[in-house]
Motif scaffolding. Structure first.
Motif, PDB file in Angstrom:
ATOM      1  N   PRO A 119       0.831  -1.204   0.000  1.00  0.00           N
ATOM      2  CA  PRO A 119       0.000   0.000   0.000  1.00  0.00           C
ATOM      3  C   PRO A 119       0.862   1.249   0.000  1.00  0.00           C
ATOM      4  O   PRO A 119       2.020   1.222   0.421  1.00  0.00           O
ATOM      5  N   CYS A 120       0.301   2.324  -0.488  1.00  0.00           N
ATOM      6  CA  CYS A 120       1.041   3.584  -0.512  1.00  0.00           C
ATOM      7  C   CYS A 120       1.083   4.194   0.887  1.00  0.00           C
ATOM      8  O   CYS A 120       0.106   4.108   1.641  1.00  0.00           O
ATOM      9  N   PRO A 121       2.191   4.836   1.251  1.00  0.00           N
ATOM     10  CA  PRO A 121       2.310   5.408   2.597  1.00  0.00           C
ATOM     11  C   PRO A 121       1.377   6.600   2.787  1.00  0.00           C
ATOM     12  O   PRO A 121       0.858   7.162   1.808  1.00  0.00           O
ATOM     13  N   GLN A 122       1.187   6.964   4.032  1.00  0.00           N
ATOM     14  CA  GLN A 122       0.354   8.130   4.350  1.00  0.00           C
ATOM     15  C   GLN A 122       0.920   9.360   3.644  1.00  0.00           C
ATOM     16  O   GLN A 122       2.127   9.544   3.559  1.00  0.00           O
ATOM     17  N   GLY A 123       0.036  10.186   3.148  1.00  0.00           N
ATOM     18  CA  GLY A 123       0.475  11.366   2.411  1.00  0.00           C
ATOM     19  C   GLY A 123       0.663  11.110   0.932  1.00  0.00           C
ATOM     20  O   GLY A 123       1.207  11.949   0.220  1.00  0.00           O
ATOM     21  N   ASN A 143       0.574  18.504  -8.761  1.00  0.00           N
ATOM     22  CA  ASN A 143       1.238  19.568  -7.992  1.00  0.00           C
ATOM     23  C   ASN A 143       2.365  19.029  -7.118  1.00  0.00           C
ATOM     24  O   ASN A 143       2.485  19.359  -5.938  1.00  0.00           O
ATOM     25  N   THR A 144       3.209  18.193  -7.703  1.00  0.00           N
ATOM     26  CA  THR A 144       4.349  17.657  -6.974  1.00  0.00           C
ATOM     27  C   THR A 144       5.554  17.712  -7.911  1.00  0.00           C
ATOM     28  O   THR A 144       5.548  18.471  -8.885  1.00  0.00           O
ATOM     29  N   THR A 145       6.614  16.957  -7.611  1.00  0.00           N
ATOM     30  CA  THR A 145       7.818  16.967  -8.439  1.00  0.00           C
ATOM     31  C   THR A 145       8.174  15.545  -8.855  1.00  0.00           C
ATOM     32  O   THR A 145       7.769  14.569  -8.205  1.00  0.00           O
ATOM     33  N   VAL A 146       8.951  15.435  -9.914  1.00  0.00           N
ATOM     34  CA  VAL A 146       9.420  14.122 -10.357  1.00  0.00           C
ATOM     35  C   VAL A 146      10.244  13.473  -9.256  1.00  0.00           C
ATOM     36  O   VAL A 146      10.113  12.272  -8.979  1.00  0.00           O
ATOM     37  N   ASN A 147      11.098  14.258  -8.596  1.00  0.00           N
ATOM     38  CA  ASN A 147      11.943  13.702  -7.532  1.00  0.00           C
ATOM     39  C   ASN A 147      11.107  13.176  -6.366  1.00  0.00           C
ATOM     40  O   ASN A 147      11.442  12.146  -5.768  1.00  0.00           O
ATOM     41  N   ALA A 148      10.000  13.863  -6.052  1.00  0.00           N
ATOM     42  CA  ALA A 148       9.140  13.403  -4.960  1.00  0.00           C
ATOM     43  C   ALA A 148       8.462  12.086  -5.322  1.00  0.00           C
ATOM     44  O   ALA A 148       8.309  11.197  -4.477  1.00  0.00           O
ATOM     45  N   ILE A 149       8.057  11.938  -6.591  1.00  0.00           N
ATOM     46  CA  ILE A 149       7.445  10.677  -7.025  1.00  0.00           C
ATOM     47  C   ILE A 149       8.476   9.552  -6.991  1.00  0.00           C
ATOM     48  O   ILE A 149       8.195   8.446  -6.523  1.00  0.00           O
ATOM     49  N   LEU A 150       9.696   9.832  -7.475  1.00  0.00           N
ATOM     50  CA  LEU A 150      10.750   8.816  -7.479  1.00  0.00           C
ATOM     51  C   LEU A 150      11.119   8.393  -6.059  1.00  0.00           C
ATOM     52  O   LEU A 150      11.420   7.218  -5.806  1.00  0.00           O
ATOM     53  N   CYS A 168       2.894   5.196  -6.443  1.00  0.00           N
ATOM     54  CA  CYS A 168       2.386   6.087  -5.395  1.00  0.00           C
ATOM     55  C   CYS A 168       2.703   7.539  -5.776  1.00  0.00           C
ATOM     56  O   CYS A 168       3.820   7.849  -6.190  1.00  0.00           O
ATOM     57  N   ILE A 169       1.716   8.397  -5.630  1.00  0.00           N
ATOM     58  CA  ILE A 169       1.867   9.832  -5.926  1.00  0.00           C
ATOM     59  C   ILE A 169       1.723  10.614  -4.627  1.00  0.00           C
ATOM     60  O   ILE A 169       0.736  10.427  -3.904  1.00  0.00           O
ATOM     61  N   PRO A 170       2.693  11.488  -4.311  1.00  0.00           N
ATOM     62  CA  PRO A 170       2.531  12.290  -3.089  1.00  0.00           C
ATOM     63  C   PRO A 170       1.408  13.307  -3.229  1.00  0.00           C
ATOM     64  O   PRO A 170       1.193  13.864  -4.306  1.00  0.00           O
ATOM     65  N   THR A 171       0.681  13.509  -2.146  1.00  0.00           N
ATOM     66  CA  THR A 171      -0.342  14.552  -2.135  1.00  0.00           C
ATOM     67  C   THR A 171       0.282  15.843  -1.635  1.00  0.00           C
ATOM     68  O   THR A 171       1.239  15.833  -0.870  1.00  0.00           O
ATOM     69  N   THR A 172      -0.252  16.953  -2.087  1.00  0.00           N
ATOM     70  CA  THR A 172       0.263  18.257  -1.680  1.00  0.00           C
ATOM     71  C   THR A 172      -0.824  19.045  -0.967  1.00  0.00           C
ATOM     72  O   THR A 172      -2.014  18.780  -1.134  1.00  0.00           O
TER      73      THR A 172
END
Length: 228
Positions: A119-123, A143-150, A168-172
């Motif tokens: 599962p994807c982590p919180q956030g 609304n995130t960055t490539v580095n944050a996704i990686l 998993c995609i980070p939420t902002t």
């Protein structure tokens, strides 16, 4: 549809031309059995890249943690490994007597059952790769960055994203959207109906998460909240 499938089923990624009838014949099951483990899918609108669960037929020919598969026109171990989220080496290990260079239509082989993705982590939230997706485009959309996704997906190759692959995609801006939703930026052509289909939710749920938004006047770049 959830990327986690119950015991006795396997994850399958829809490809062009798939129908539930054809899948039922291919996997020695029935349309009713597929519908039973996928109650939210529309059998008349299967999306390329959509992940569903398919009941596995019981067979003594295949070892544990594999399922029987009938070779179709155009199949190769490489393409089957991509479709079923496994590796060529794993398929070869499950079929020691099969020559991958001489596959025959109708030939029975065994496909390893891929473990359910973590599962994807919180956030963050799970996203299924669609045709044309790139990490750059996804970073702009959410609304995130490539580095944050990686950073959340250390094992992925940004140059080779597979249709049906789950990342998993980070939420902002967590304060912007209520719990169990994530922010989304409106793109050209978006409607609540199309977004509901893309993210496996409903128009009513999107409207409930965006009480001040007029669905008939969406603007490119507008921020809304999508239920997970």
């Amino acid at each position: 549809m959830s990327s986690n499938c119950p015991s006795g089923t396997i994850r399958y990624t829809i490809v062009a031309g798939d129908t539930l009838y054809n899948l039922a014949r291919k996997f020695n099951t029935t349309v009713q059995a597929i519908m039973a483990v996928n109650p939210n899918i529309n059998p008349n609108f299967l999306q390329i890249g959509q992940v569903i669960c398919i009941p596995t037929a019981q067979s003594e020919m295949c070892p544990p943690n594999t399922f029987p598969y009938t070779i179709q026109a155009g199949d190769t171990f490489f393409l089957l490994a991509r479709r079923f989220h496994t590796t060529v080496a794993a398929i070869q290990a499950a079929n020691p007597g099969v020559d991958p260079n001489r596959l025959q239509i109708g030939q029975k082989i065994c496909i390893p059952i891929a473990p359910a993705p973590a599962p994807c982590p919180q956030g963050s939230f799970a996203y299924t790769i669609k045709a044309g997706d790139t990490l750059y485009a996804l970073a702009n959309r959410y609304n995130t960055t490539v580095n944050a996704i990686l950073a959340l997906n250390p094992g992925i190759d940004p140059r080779y994203l597979r249709i049906g692959q789950v990342i998993c995609i980070p939420t902002t801006q967590p304060g912007m959207c209520p719990p169990n939703t994530f922010p989304y930026t409106i793109q050209a052509g978006d409607t609540f109906f199309l977004l509901a289909r893309r993210f496996h939710t409903t128009v009513a749920a999107i409207q409930a998460a965006n009480p001040g938004v007029d669905p008939n006047r969406l603007q490119i770049g507008q921020k809304i909240c999508i239920p997970r």
